[in-house]
Design an enzyme around this catalytic site. Structure first.
Site, PDB file in Angstrom:
ATOM      1  N   ASN A  33      20.906   2.937 -11.965  1.00 64.70           N
ATOM      2  CA  ASN A  33      21.175   3.138 -10.457  1.00 64.70           C
ATOM      3  C   ASN A  33      22.317   3.628 -10.089  1.00 64.70           C
ATOM      4  O   ASN A  33      23.421   3.153 -10.521  1.00 64.70           O
ATOM      5  CB  ASN A  33      20.771   1.519  -9.958  1.00 64.70           C
ATOM      6  CG  ASN A  33      20.227   1.588  -8.537  1.00 64.70           C
ATOM      7  OD1 ASN A  33      18.962   1.965  -8.203  1.00 64.70           O
ATOM      8  ND2 ASN A  33      20.984   1.320  -7.587  1.00 64.70           N
ATOM      9  N   ARG A  34      22.084   4.321  -8.951  1.00 64.60           N
ATOM     10  CA  ARG A  34      23.444   5.075  -8.328  1.00 64.60           C
ATOM     11  C   ARG A  34      24.397   3.852  -7.989  1.00 64.60           C
ATOM     12  O   ARG A  34      25.561   3.794  -8.359  1.00 64.60           O
ATOM     13  CB  ARG A  34      22.971   5.880  -7.133  1.00 64.60           C
ATOM     14  CG  ARG A  34      24.044   6.622  -6.727  1.00 64.60           C
ATOM     15  CD  ARG A  34      23.630   7.848  -6.117  1.00 64.60           C
ATOM     16  NE  ARG A  34      22.668   7.653  -4.966  1.00 64.60           N
ATOM     17  CZ  ARG A  34      22.262   8.395  -4.068  1.00 64.60           C
ATOM     18  NH1 ARG A  34      22.351   9.560  -4.299  1.00 64.60           N
ATOM     19  NH2 ARG A  34      21.126   7.917  -3.204  1.00 64.60           N
ATOM     20  N   SER A 129       0.667   5.090  -7.749  1.00 62.29           N
ATOM     21  CA  SER A 129       0.105   4.114  -6.381  1.00 62.29           C
ATOM     22  C   SER A 129      -0.029   2.738  -6.681  1.00 62.29           C
ATOM     23  O   SER A 129      -0.420   2.316  -7.850  1.00 62.29           O
ATOM     24  CB  SER A 129      -0.946   4.850  -5.989  1.00 62.29           C
ATOM     25  OG  SER A 129      -1.493   4.193  -4.695  1.00 62.29           O
ATOM     26  N   LYS A 183      -1.775  12.966  -5.891  1.00 60.24           N
ATOM     27  CA  LYS A 183      -1.388  11.764  -4.971  1.00 60.24           C
ATOM     28  C   LYS A 183      -1.209  12.029  -3.546  1.00 60.24           C
ATOM     29  O   LYS A 183      -1.263  11.061  -2.738  1.00 60.24           O
ATOM     30  CB  LYS A 183       0.060  11.381  -5.559  1.00 60.24           C
ATOM     31  CG  LYS A 183       0.780  10.319  -4.882  1.00 60.24           C
ATOM     32  CD  LYS A 183      -0.017   8.965  -4.981  1.00 60.24           C
ATOM     33  CE  LYS A 183       0.799   7.806  -4.565  1.00 60.24           C
ATOM     34  NZ  LYS A 183       1.490   7.597  -3.352  1.00 60.24           N
ATOM     35  N   HIS A 186      -4.395  11.716  -2.389  1.00 63.77           N
ATOM     36  CA  HIS A 186      -4.722  10.128  -2.255  1.00 63.77           C
ATOM     37  C   HIS A 186      -4.131   9.373  -1.037  1.00 63.77           C
ATOM     38  O   HIS A 186      -5.115   8.737  -0.248  1.00 63.77           O
ATOM     39  CB  HIS A 186      -4.247   9.510  -3.684  1.00 63.77           C
ATOM     40  CG  HIS A 186      -3.980   7.999  -3.465  1.00 63.77           C
ATOM     41  ND1 HIS A 186      -2.949   7.196  -2.610  1.00 63.77           N
ATOM     42  CD2 HIS A 186      -4.672   6.977  -4.079  1.00 63.77           C
ATOM     43  CE1 HIS A 186      -3.281   6.196  -2.842  1.00 63.77           C
ATOM     44  NE2 HIS A 186      -4.137   5.594  -3.647  1.00 63.77           N
ATOM     45  N   ASN A 187      -2.892   9.751  -0.777  1.00 67.23           N
ATOM     46  CA  ASN A 187      -2.469   9.047   0.388  1.00 67.23           C
ATOM     47  C   ASN A 187      -2.939   9.561   1.863  1.00 67.23           C
ATOM     48  O   ASN A 187      -3.125   8.848   2.507  1.00 67.23           O
ATOM     49  CB  ASN A 187      -0.802   9.683   0.691  1.00 67.23           C
ATOM     50  CG  ASN A 187       0.071   8.680  -0.445  1.00 67.23           C
ATOM     51  OD1 ASN A 187      -0.550   8.205  -1.450  1.00 67.23           O
ATOM     52  ND2 ASN A 187       1.380   8.462  -0.178  1.00 67.23           N
ATOM     53  N   GLU A 190      -5.853   7.748   2.106  1.00 66.32           N
ATOM     54  CA  GLU A 190      -5.357   6.117   2.459  1.00 66.32           C
ATOM     55  C   GLU A 190      -5.307   6.203   3.919  1.00 66.32           C
ATOM     56  O   GLU A 190      -5.814   5.266   4.534  1.00 66.32           O
ATOM     57  CB  GLU A 190      -3.972   6.014   1.610  1.00 66.32           C
ATOM     58  CG  GLU A 190      -3.273   4.708   2.245  1.00 66.32           C
ATOM     59  CD  GLU A 190      -1.921   4.643   1.366  1.00 66.32           C
ATOM     60  OE1 GLU A 190      -1.806   4.790   0.180  1.00 66.32           O
ATOM     61  OE2 GLU A 190      -0.855   4.369   2.121  1.00 66.32           O
TER      62      GLU A 190
END
Ligand code: 6PG
Length: 482
Positions: A33-34, A129, A183, A186-187, A190
């Protein structure tokens, strides 16, 4: 030290839960992680005693990975993804794989697939998702990109994905940005599903005057039939949730919607590809109108609505609303599939439409029984022109349409906005019309701009211009379609 099967960068909610999910399935995972303190917090907290490898630089990450290296990015979409790819490249070699699991714009994934292929790196852009719970217990995963990368990650992805009847909610979607495109759709769907449920809630509440617990009970009942879905289930639970004083929390929540942009991208894309994606676009606009909260308060004091109060059989309208919701939902998915077909044509992708419905059956936000029916429709006819024309859906619409019309008419009568329910009905009626008033529209275009028109008594592709006033010239403007 045992080398890691996969590395994951980005330990926010989705990243952390995906790592734990992979670990549960027997994979050795390395993380970075940064802000490296988050790596240590993760290892001391949720990942304690798991053997998950924490790293504090990309170089360290690359050293602990098995070859070909698989590095999954779960970072903010946009420039951050490009920045990480740039920093990773010196530590990777030909045949290594970079996976972007964020909500990236599919055109970025198109570009990244090509740019990385030129450097010998295999790129996957994958939709993931299901939110926090999905990431932890089994999300829906929609990978696309460089097909050579798929066999390398297939096992991990399908192991950690949600399962429906033993089948993983994850399969190869297609080339380049196809996974992120699917995706995005999909959103968009949604957004549409959520807006439809909100309109139903509004009709029951402000239209029929039902209480929040009564609406919760109706949604709960609907969730046991053809409208069964995750979003219906959580909406019923939300309406049941009470504050300490026994009042529904939903009544205290400000009616100003937020959004991160994927619904908007879907609408923009539909405009670009010339697809009538009206319901999802209206769902995005409805969020915009809701966000004009202060302005709406001023408008409410000035602009009148009807004085009509609902009179009629509540139970009849509840049933009609059920049908309206179902019919509009069919239209919404049909529009989403139209968009996917158009994109597949535009980009040369080979999308498996039934497979996409199967990927959405579990793990993701739009999961529902309804997706089984879509999957069956595409299994029966993989080249189905439009979902509305499949026997199952045409039959369902025939049954639901009268209730749907009554609800939309009642909303107009009562002054209740129902943009998703009503735009879906307008699409349905437009789509099934032999003749639309575009004849007049073409005449108008030709009148003022010599844009030409085709005739019903001549073959398609022959264009005519009329000098409507006797004062026009003889030159027609070019015939082209945007
Ligand atoms: C999912 C969701 C998720 C999305 C959020 C918020 O599939 O898990 O689609 O990816 O980002 O639901 O979206 P908005 O902020 O745009 O409503």
């Amino acid at each position: 030290m045992q080398k890691a099967d996969i590395g994951l960068i980005g330990l926010a909610v989705m990243g952390q839960n995906l790592v734990l999910n992979m670990h549960d399935h027997g994979y050795k995972v390395a993380v970075y992680n940064r802000t490296t303190a988050r790596v240590d917090e993760f290892l001391a907290g949720p990942a304690a005693d798991t053997g998950i490898i924490g790293t504090h630089s990309l170089e360290e990450l690359s050293v602990v990975l098995k070859k070909p290296r698989k590095v999954m990015l779960m970072v903010k979409a946009g420039e951050v993804v490009d920045a990480f790819i740039e920093q990773l490249l010196p530590h990777l070699e030909a045949g290594d794989i970079i996976i972007d699991g964020g909500n990236s714009l599919y055109t970025d994934s198109n570009r990244r697939t090509r740019e990385l292929a030129a450097k010998g790196i295999l790129f996957i852009g994958s939709g993931v998702s299901g939110g926090e719970e999905g990431a932890r217990r089994g999300p829906s995963i929609m990978p696309g990109g460089n097909p050579a990368a798929w066999p390398q990650v297939q096992q991990i992805f399908q192991d950690i994905a949600a399962k429906v009847n033993g089948e993983p909610c994850c399969d190869w979607v297609g080339e380049e940005g196809a996974g992120h495109f699917v995706k995005m759709v999909h959103n968009g769907i949604e957004y549409g599903d959520m807006q439809l449920i909100c309109e139903a809630y509004d009709f029951l509440r402000r239209g029929l005057g039902l209480s929040v617990p009564e609406i919760a009970a109706i949604f709960d009942e609907w969730n046991r039939g053809s409208l069964e879905s995750y979003l219906m289930e959580i909406s019923s639970e939300i309406l049941t949730y009470q504050e300490a004083d026994g009042t529904p929390l939903v009544d205290k929540i400000l009616d100003a919607a937020g959004q991160k942009g994927t619904g908007k991208w879907t609408g923009i894309n539909a405009l670009e590809l010339g697809v009538p994606l009206s319901l999802i676009s209206e769902a995005v606009f409805a969020r915009f109108i809701s966000a004009m909260h202060e302005e709406r308060q001023r408008a409410a004091a000035v602009l009148p609505g009807p004085d009509t109060i609902f009179a009629g059989e509540v139970q009849e309208y509840v049933q009609a609303l059920h049908d309206a919701l179902y019919a509009a939902k069919i239209v919404s998915y049909a529009q989403g599939y139209l968009l996917m077909r158009a994109a597949a044509g535009e980009y040369g992708w080979h999308l498996n439409y039934g497979g996409i419905a199967r990927m959405w059956r579990g793990g993701c936000i739009i999961r529902s029984v309804f997706l089984d029916n879509i999957s069956q429709a595409y299994s029966a006819d993989p080249d189905l022109e439009n979902l509305l024309l499949a026997d199952f859906f045409a039959g369902a619409l025939a049954k639901a349409q009268m209730g749907w019309r009554r609800v939309v008419a009642k909303c107009a009568e009562l002054g209740l906005p129902a943009p998703a329910l009503s735009s879906a009905l307008a699409f349905y009626d437009g789509y099934r019309s032999h003749r639309l008033p575009a004849n007049l529209l073409q005449a108008q275009r030709d009148y003022f701009g010599a844009h030409t028109y085709e005739r019903v008594d001549r073959p398609r592709g022959e264009f005519f211009h009329t000098d409507w006033t006797g004062r026009g010239g003889k030159v027609a403007s070019g015939t082209y379609n945007v």
